[in-house]
Design a protein around this motif. Structure first.
Motif, PDB file in Angstrom:
ATOM      1  N   ILE A  92     -20.590 -26.335  54.589  1.00  0.00           N
ATOM      2  CA  ILE A  92     -19.226 -26.671  54.143  1.00  0.00           C
ATOM      3  C   ILE A  92     -19.060 -26.331  52.665  1.00  0.00           C
ATOM      4  CG2 ILE A  92     -17.558 -28.548  53.882  1.00  0.00           C
ATOM      5  CD1 ILE A  92     -19.021 -29.964  56.213  1.00  0.00           C
ATOM      6  N   CYS A 103     -17.601 -33.935  59.514  1.00  0.00           N
ATOM      7  CA  CYS A 103     -18.869 -33.221  59.316  1.00  0.00           C
ATOM      8  C   CYS A 103     -19.536 -32.920  60.657  1.00  0.00           C
ATOM      9  CB  CYS A 103     -19.811 -34.040  58.432  1.00  0.00           C
ATOM     10  SG  CYS A 103     -19.356 -33.969  56.700  1.00  0.00           S
ATOM     11  N   SER A 104     -19.444 -33.851  61.571  1.00  0.00           N
ATOM     12  CA  SER A 104     -20.016 -33.609  62.904  1.00  0.00           C
ATOM     13  C   SER A 104     -19.275 -32.481  63.603  1.00  0.00           C
ATOM     14  CB  SER A 104     -19.940 -34.880  63.753  1.00  0.00           C
ATOM     15  OG  SER A 104     -20.699 -35.892  63.162  1.00  0.00           O
ATOM     16  N   LEU A 152     -20.205 -36.972  48.580  1.00  0.00           N
ATOM     17  CA  LEU A 152     -20.583 -37.472  49.907  1.00  0.00           C
ATOM     18  C   LEU A 152     -21.267 -36.383  50.735  1.00  0.00           C
ATOM     19  CD1 LEU A 152     -17.415 -39.617  50.702  1.00  0.00           C
ATOM     20  CD2 LEU A 152     -19.704 -40.453  50.171  1.00  0.00           C
ATOM     21  N   MET A 192      -9.641 -40.434  48.081  1.00  0.00           N
ATOM     22  CA  MET A 192     -10.817 -39.644  47.756  1.00  0.00           C
ATOM     23  C   MET A 192     -10.377 -38.298  47.167  1.00  0.00           C
ATOM     24  SD  MET A 192     -13.908 -38.416  50.205  1.00  0.00           S
ATOM     25  CE  MET A 192     -14.111 -39.961  51.012  1.00  0.00           C
ATOM     26  N   GLN A 225     -26.471 -28.784  57.897  1.00  0.00           N
ATOM     27  CA  GLN A 225     -25.191 -28.134  58.215  1.00  0.00           C
ATOM     28  C   GLN A 225     -24.101 -28.463  57.189  1.00  0.00           C
ATOM     29  OE1 GLN A 225     -24.614 -25.903  60.699  1.00  0.00           O
ATOM     30  NE2 GLN A 225     -26.802 -25.977  61.067  1.00  0.00           N
ATOM     31  N   THR A 284     -15.570 -36.062  47.510  1.00  0.00           N
ATOM     32  CA  THR A 284     -15.919 -35.414  48.781  1.00  0.00           C
ATOM     33  C   THR A 284     -17.237 -34.640  48.645  1.00  0.00           C
ATOM     34  OG1 THR A 284     -13.588 -35.191  49.347  1.00  0.00           O
ATOM     35  CG2 THR A 284     -15.121 -33.798  50.540  1.00  0.00           C
ATOM     36  N   ARG A 291       0.519 -34.737  55.031  1.00  0.00           N
ATOM     37  CA  ARG A 291      -0.744 -34.265  55.602  1.00  0.00           C
ATOM     38  C   ARG A 291      -0.477 -33.379  56.825  1.00  0.00           C
ATOM     39  NH1 ARG A 291      -5.774 -37.173  55.651  1.00  0.00           N
ATOM     40  NH2 ARG A 291      -4.623 -38.821  54.640  1.00  0.00           N
ATOM     41  N   LEU A 348     -17.644 -30.061  62.209  1.00  0.00           N
ATOM     42  CA  LEU A 348     -17.848 -28.781  61.525  1.00  0.00           C
ATOM     43  C   LEU A 348     -19.167 -28.115  61.904  1.00  0.00           C
ATOM     44  CD1 LEU A 348     -16.343 -29.613  58.032  1.00  0.00           C
ATOM     45  CD2 LEU A 348     -15.617 -27.761  59.518  1.00  0.00           C
ATOM     46  N   LYS A 349     -19.986 -28.791  62.680  1.00  0.00           N
ATOM     47  CA  LYS A 349     -21.196 -28.137  63.202  1.00  0.00           C
ATOM     48  C   LYS A 349     -20.838 -27.145  64.301  1.00  0.00           C
ATOM     49  CE  LYS A 349     -24.196 -31.894  61.828  1.00  0.00           C
ATOM     50  NZ  LYS A 349     -24.885 -33.116  62.192  1.00  0.00           N
ATOM     51  N   LEU A 371     -14.883 -38.605  57.131  1.00  0.00           N
ATOM     52  CA  LEU A 371     -15.822 -37.558  56.719  1.00  0.00           C
ATOM     53  C   LEU A 371     -16.974 -37.414  57.714  1.00  0.00           C
ATOM     54  CD1 LEU A 371     -16.362 -35.505  54.430  1.00  0.00           C
ATOM     55  CD2 LEU A 371     -17.892 -37.186  53.431  1.00  0.00           C
ATOM     56  N   GLU A 372     -17.465 -38.541  58.191  1.00  0.00           N
ATOM     57  CA  GLU A 372     -18.559 -38.522  59.179  1.00  0.00           C
ATOM     58  C   GLU A 372     -18.155 -37.715  60.406  1.00  0.00           C
ATOM     59  OE1 GLU A 372     -22.206 -39.619  60.908  1.00  0.00           O
ATOM     60  OE2 GLU A 372     -21.525 -40.123  58.904  1.00  0.00           O
ATOM     61  N   ASP A 376     -28.932 -33.539  56.505  1.00  0.00           N
ATOM     62  CA  ASP A 376     -27.867 -32.837  57.220  1.00  0.00           C
ATOM     63  C   ASP A 376     -27.698 -31.443  56.618  1.00  0.00           C
ATOM     64  OD1 ASP A 376     -25.679 -31.926  58.571  1.00  0.00           O
ATOM     65  OD2 ASP A 376     -24.376 -33.631  58.089  1.00  0.00           O
ATOM     66  N   LEU A 385      -9.828 -32.226  54.639  1.00  0.00           N
ATOM     67  CA  LEU A 385     -11.105 -32.038  53.939  1.00  0.00           C
ATOM     68  C   LEU A 385     -11.007 -30.901  52.924  1.00  0.00           C
ATOM     69  CD1 LEU A 385     -14.178 -32.694  53.688  1.00  0.00           C
ATOM     70  CD2 LEU A 385     -14.566 -30.970  55.441  1.00  0.00           C
ATOM     71  N   ARG A 406     -25.125 -36.378  52.222  1.00  0.00           N
ATOM     72  CA  ARG A 406     -25.493 -36.047  53.606  1.00  0.00           C
ATOM     73  C   ARG A 406     -26.612 -35.007  53.635  1.00  0.00           C
ATOM     74  NH1 ARG A 406     -21.980 -37.652  57.685  1.00  0.00           N
ATOM     75  NH2 ARG A 406     -22.884 -36.056  59.015  1.00  0.00           N
ATOM     76  N   GLN A 445      -9.423 -36.458  52.824  1.00  0.00           N
ATOM     77  CA  GLN A 445      -9.819 -37.231  54.013  1.00  0.00           C
ATOM     78  C   GLN A 445     -10.409 -38.570  53.567  1.00  0.00           C
ATOM     79  OE1 GLN A 445     -11.808 -35.030  52.659  1.00  0.00           O
ATOM     80  NE2 GLN A 445     -13.551 -36.368  52.417  1.00  0.00           N
ATOM     81  N   SER A 446     -10.357 -39.532  54.460  1.00  0.00           N
ATOM     82  CA  SER A 446     -10.926 -40.840  54.137  1.00  0.00           C
ATOM     83  C   SER A 446     -12.445 -40.772  54.298  1.00  0.00           C
ATOM     84  CB  SER A 446     -10.344 -41.912  55.048  1.00  0.00           C
ATOM     85  OG  SER A 446     -10.789 -41.692  56.382  1.00  0.00           O
ATOM     86  N   VAL A 447     -13.121 -41.743  53.697  1.00  0.00           N
ATOM     87  CA  VAL A 447     -14.592 -41.790  53.791  1.00  0.00           C
ATOM     88  C   VAL A 447     -15.013 -41.908  55.256  1.00  0.00           C
ATOM     89  CG1 VAL A 447     -16.659 -43.056  53.098  1.00  0.00           C
ATOM     90  CG2 VAL A 447     -14.761 -42.824  51.506  1.00  0.00           C
TER      91      VAL A 447
END
Lengths: 180, 199
Positions: free
Chosen positions: B24, A22-23, B9, B1, B20, B6, B173, A25-26, A18-19, B18, A8, B13, A13-15
């Motif tokens: 980022i 992001c979760s 997206l 991507m 939070q 990024t 990666r 990273l909380k 990302l979901e 979102d 990231l 969110r 990262q792939s789409v």
């Protein structure tokens, strides 16, 4: 998970990931990893202010802010590529349908204004004419024929015939039949 | 991507509640924005407050952001405007400011004009972090060092690095991640890592 966080940082990262990222990273420890990775990059590039970090203060301040909700564009709702292609065809079809409807409407209005009724009346008059004409009425036959000729000769100047050529042919046929 | 995608997206969110995810973007861009703000206001002690205000303004305005431009370009303008507003409310300091255009292209020039926008403590801390990171990179295995250097210094994408190193993208990666983890471990051992999330 940390490998996804590292990706990231690079926007690699792939789409779908990302979901998940992001979760994750909380969680404060994962967010700290993200911060460390970005700081390492900044240090390698020789950037300044490596100790600068307002993220905690900003996020604390945002807790007092109302949550942002923005109207979602159509492309974001249904997927940009497929939806944009679908919308293109829908828009084109709508324009074509509207144009076709307009043509049909104009044609219907024009055809409804053509003097079909006078021809029908003329034809019915011709059909209704008795085969044997009384002598008294026979004198009126000649003026009527001459009247028909007059109409045929001047029908191009008539103001209520939208389709001149067609009307002339119809009248000519009627006249011929009458002559027969 | 890519980076811009990024960000787009992430903004999506945030625009859907979102909050939070905004954190980022703060972590990602805070240093860049701090350099720009510091270059305008020329007051290292106030930079943090102005940057914080700029991020809050950005969050409030985010419902109107339509991804027509890159997120950072948009954030940059907010940062510049916030800094200018701060100057306007501190007239005495106007004579110390430098002129700044709205265009992000002037970003590098602005930062180069200002070398005195960090306190001595900040400069010392940055110096120590750089030394620690460089020492950690020097100790990395060659393939990890090459991968992380091509990424962070040369700015190559994973695919380009894979081409250069003749390795699969997945390997690249993994190498970059392991390099970062090794460097971060070194920073933690010296107390320079981000301690916010670690009890």
């Amino acid at each position: 998970m940390k490998q996804h966080v590292s990706a990231l940082v690079d926007g690699e990262q792939s789409v779908g990931d990302l979901e998940c990222v992001c979760s994750a990273l909380k969680r404060p420890d994962i967010l700290s990893d993200f911060a460390d990775y970005t700081r390492i990059g900044a240090a390698l590039r020789g950037e300044s202010r490596l100790s600068f970090d307002v993220s905690a203060k900003v996020m604390a301040a945002l807790q007092r802010e109302p949550t942002v909700f923005a109207p979602q564009p159509l492309s974001a709702i249904t997927g940009e590529h497929t939806c944009s292609t679908g919308r293109f065809f829908l828009r084109e079809f709508s324009a074509l349908a509207a144009a076709s409807a307009g043509v049909v409407l104009v044609a219907w209005v024009v055809l409804s204004q053509t003097p079909a009724e006078p021809e029908k009346q003329l034809a019915s008059t011709v059909i209704a004419t008795p085969a044997v004409v009384p002598a008294a009425e026979a004198q009126n036959t000649l003026p009527q024929d001459r009247f028909q000729e007059y109409v045929l000769a001047h029908q191009t100047h008539s103001s209520n015939t939208a389709l001149m050529g067609g009307s002339r042919n119809v009248r000519a046929v009627s006249s011929t039949q009458n002559g027969r | 991507m890519n980076d811009r995608e990024t960000d787009r997206l992430l903004v999506d969110r945030i625009q859907h509640g979102d909050k939070q995810a905004f954190g980022i973007l703060v972590v990602k861009y805070q240093r860049r924005l701090a350099r720009v703000v510091a270059a305008i206001i020329r007051d290292p002690t106030e930079t943090e407050e102005v940057v914080q205000e700029a991020f809050i303004r950005a969050y409030r305005a985010l419902s109107g952001f339509r991804n027509d431009s890159a997120f950072y370009t948009w954030l940059y303008r907010i940062g510049v405007n916030t800094a200018k507003n701060w100057i306007a409310s501190n007239h005495a300091r106007l004579s110390k400011t430098i002129s700044v255009d709205e265009d992000e292209g002037d970003y590098d020039d602005i930062v180069e004009q200002c070398s005195d926008t960090e306190t001595p403590e900040m400069l010392l801390m940055s110096k120590q972090v750089v030394e620690t990171v460089n020492a950690a990179v020097a100790e990395l295995p060659e393939e990890m060092r090459t991968a992380v250097t091509l990424r962070e210094i040369d700015g190559l994408s994973y695919e380009e690095i894979a081409g250069v190193m003749n390795s699969p993208v997945g390997t690249v990666r993994s190498r970059i991640f392991r390099a970062r983890e090794a460097i971060a471990a070194k920073l933690r051992s010296f107390g320079y890592a981000n301690a916010a999330g670690r009890g």
